[in-house]
Design a protein around this motif. Sequence first.
Motif, PDB file in Angstrom:
ATOM      1  N   UNK A   1      -9.801   2.741  -3.277  1.00 28.26           N
ATOM      2  CA  UNK A   1      -8.991   2.772  -1.602  1.00 28.26           C
ATOM      3  C   UNK A   1      -9.704   4.189  -1.461  1.00 28.26           C
ATOM      4  N   UNK A   2     -10.653   4.169  -1.303  1.00 28.77           N
ATOM      5  CA  UNK A   2     -11.470   5.953  -0.848  1.00 28.77           C
ATOM      6  C   UNK A   2     -12.614   4.772   0.291  1.00 28.77           C
ATOM      7  N   UNK A   3     -13.324   4.362  -1.112  1.00 30.19           N
ATOM      8  CA  UNK A   3     -13.937   3.242  -0.001  1.00 30.19           C
ATOM      9  C   UNK A   3     -13.450   2.445   0.976  1.00 30.19           C
ATOM     10  N   UNK A   4     -12.257   1.828   1.196  1.00 29.73           N
ATOM     11  CA  UNK A   4     -11.645   1.236   1.722  1.00 29.73           C
ATOM     12  C   UNK A   4     -12.542  -0.820   1.331  1.00 29.73           C
ATOM     13  N   UNK A   5     -11.910  -0.973   0.472  1.00 27.38           N
ATOM     14  CA  UNK A   5     -12.582  -1.946  -0.449  1.00 27.38           C
ATOM     15  C   UNK A   5     -11.469  -2.335  -1.583  1.00 27.38           C
ATOM     16  N   UNK A   6     -10.074  -2.675  -0.637  1.00 30.38           N
ATOM     17  CA  UNK A   6      -9.221  -3.029  -0.585  1.00 30.38           C
ATOM     18  C   UNK A   6      -8.465  -3.880  -1.542  1.00 30.38           C
ATOM     19  N   UNK A   7      -9.721  -5.171  -1.048  1.00 35.46           N
ATOM     20  CA  UNK A   7      -9.643  -6.391  -2.104  1.00 35.46           C
ATOM     21  C   UNK A   7      -9.545  -5.923  -3.806  1.00 35.46           C
ATOM     22  N   UNK A   8     -10.927  -5.406  -3.869  1.00 41.55           N
ATOM     23  CA  UNK A   8     -10.607  -4.603  -5.319  1.00 41.55           C
ATOM     24  C   UNK A   8     -10.090  -4.054  -6.193  1.00 41.55           C
ATOM     25  N   UNK A   9      -8.907  -2.776  -5.102  1.00 45.56           N
ATOM     26  CA  UNK A   9      -8.397  -2.388  -5.777  1.00 45.56           C
ATOM     27  C   UNK A   9      -6.653  -3.186  -5.662  1.00 45.56           C
ATOM     28  N   UNK A  10      -6.232  -4.031  -4.609  1.00 46.05           N
ATOM     29  CA  UNK A  10      -5.046  -5.276  -4.778  1.00 46.05           C
ATOM     30  C   UNK A  10      -5.992  -6.087  -5.943  1.00 46.05           C
ATOM     31  N   UNK A  11      -6.549  -6.158  -6.750  1.00 43.56           N
ATOM     32  CA  UNK A  11      -6.823  -7.279  -7.770  1.00 43.56           C
ATOM     33  C   UNK A  11      -6.685  -6.042  -9.419  1.00 43.56           C
TER      34      UNK A  11
ATOM     35  N   UNK B   1       2.334  -0.798 -16.427  1.00 43.71           N
ATOM     36  CA  UNK B   1       3.435   0.188 -16.331  1.00 43.71           C
ATOM     37  C   UNK B   1       4.460   0.170 -15.028  1.00 43.71           C
ATOM     38  N   UNK B   2       5.248  -0.115 -15.146  1.00 39.72           N
ATOM     39  CA  UNK B   2       5.913  -0.173 -14.425  1.00 39.72           C
ATOM     40  C   UNK B   2       5.870   1.382 -13.461  1.00 39.72           C
ATOM     41  N   UNK B   3       6.518   2.914 -13.981  1.00 35.55           N
ATOM     42  CA  UNK B   3       5.173   4.046 -13.135  1.00 35.55           C
ATOM     43  C   UNK B   3       4.830   4.373 -12.549  1.00 35.55           C
ATOM     44  N   UNK B   4       3.809   3.965 -13.520  1.00 38.51           N
ATOM     45  CA  UNK B   4       2.073   3.707 -13.017  1.00 38.51           C
ATOM     46  C   UNK B   4       2.073   3.108 -11.676  1.00 38.51           C
ATOM     47  N   UNK B   5       3.010   1.625 -11.055  1.00 34.12           N
ATOM     48  CA  UNK B   5       2.856   0.862 -10.247  1.00 34.12           C
ATOM     49  C   UNK B   5       3.180   1.587  -8.938  1.00 34.12           C
ATOM     50  N   UNK B   6       4.159   1.963  -9.713  1.00 34.19           N
ATOM     51  CA  UNK B   6       4.880   2.540  -7.879  1.00 34.19           C
ATOM     52  C   UNK B   6       4.896   3.925  -8.016  1.00 34.19           C
ATOM     53  N   UNK B   7       3.853   4.414  -8.251  1.00 28.54           N
ATOM     54  CA  UNK B   7       2.769   5.872  -8.138  1.00 28.54           C
ATOM     55  C   UNK B   7       1.290   5.179  -7.359  1.00 28.54           C
ATOM     56  N   UNK B   8       1.326   3.672  -7.750  1.00 35.44           N
ATOM     57  CA  UNK B   8       0.184   4.265  -7.241  1.00 35.44           C
ATOM     58  C   UNK B   8       0.645   2.757  -5.837  1.00 35.44           C
ATOM     59  N   UNK B   9       1.668   2.664  -5.502  1.00 32.14           N
ATOM     60  CA  UNK B   9       2.192   2.066  -4.002  1.00 32.14           C
ATOM     61  C   UNK B   9       3.407   3.266  -3.641  1.00 32.14           C
ATOM     62  N   UNK B  10       3.722   4.329  -4.257  1.00 30.35           N
ATOM     63  CA  UNK B  10       3.873   5.357  -3.253  1.00 30.35           C
ATOM     64  C   UNK B  10       2.076   5.726  -2.706  1.00 30.35           C
ATOM     65  N   UNK B  11       1.701   6.196  -3.320  1.00 35.19           N
ATOM     66  CA  UNK B  11      -0.082   6.925  -2.673  1.00 35.19           C
ATOM     67  C   UNK B  11      -1.088   5.558  -1.781  1.00 35.19           C
ATOM     68  N   UNK B  12      -1.366   4.995  -2.184  1.00 39.06           N
ATOM     69  CA  UNK B  12      -1.743   3.267  -1.405  1.00 39.06           C
ATOM     70  C   UNK B  12      -0.556   2.265  -1.369  1.00 39.06           C
ATOM     71  N   UNK B  13       0.546   2.337   0.298  1.00 42.44           N
ATOM     72  CA  UNK B  13       1.480   1.341   0.523  1.00 42.44           C
ATOM     73  C   UNK B  13       0.666  -0.325  -0.414  1.00 42.44           C
ATOM     74  N   UNK B  14      -0.599  -0.061   1.053  1.00 42.97           N
ATOM     75  CA  UNK B  14      -1.463  -1.238   1.195  1.00 42.97           C
ATOM     76  C   UNK B  14      -1.888  -2.253   0.311  1.00 42.97           C
ATOM     77  N   UNK B  15      -1.727  -1.335  -1.113  1.00 43.94           N
ATOM     78  CA  UNK B  15      -2.458  -2.236  -1.997  1.00 43.94           C
ATOM     79  C   UNK B  15      -1.378  -3.099  -2.134  1.00 43.94           C
ATOM     80  N   UNK B  16       0.145  -2.912  -2.648  1.00 37.83           N
ATOM     81  CA  UNK B  16       1.049  -3.591  -2.842  1.00 37.83           C
ATOM     82  C   UNK B  16       0.873  -4.894  -2.174  1.00 37.83           C
ATOM     83  N   UNK B  17       0.438  -5.137  -0.867  1.00 36.20           N
ATOM     84  CA  UNK B  17       1.044  -6.263   0.777  1.00 36.20           C
ATOM     85  C   UNK B  17       0.266  -7.463  -0.084  1.00 36.20           C
TER      86      UNK B  17
END
Length: 118
Positions: free
Chosen positions: A85-95, A102-118
Amino acid sequence: MRWFAQKTRQDIWDEAIDAPLGDIEAAARIRAICDAASASAAASARTGERERYDRAARVAMEIAMKISDELMRDDAVRRIVDLCMKANDLKTAQILFRAIQAAWVREAVQRDHPAVSE
């Protein structure tokens, strides 16, 4: 004069791994790689820096695949997602986000980077 000779830059992700890494050592190495590549990821608009980021992310992903503990692997993948996400590599981040179990890790990533879960 050898004193002023330029030394080639040795990055942590280019260092050879002598022995198989345990889960804790692998997670620590991924953390170190992501920390070291953070500046390259932020400045990845330049060609040379993009290449450094790509190499660092690839090595970190290869190490993460070998971690057997699920929570440690998910945390390591989260660090790699942050790097992407720092490198604006959204495609790799989404993959990579889809690989987190782990649900709590997924939630933390969604909270920090909402664009990833779209």
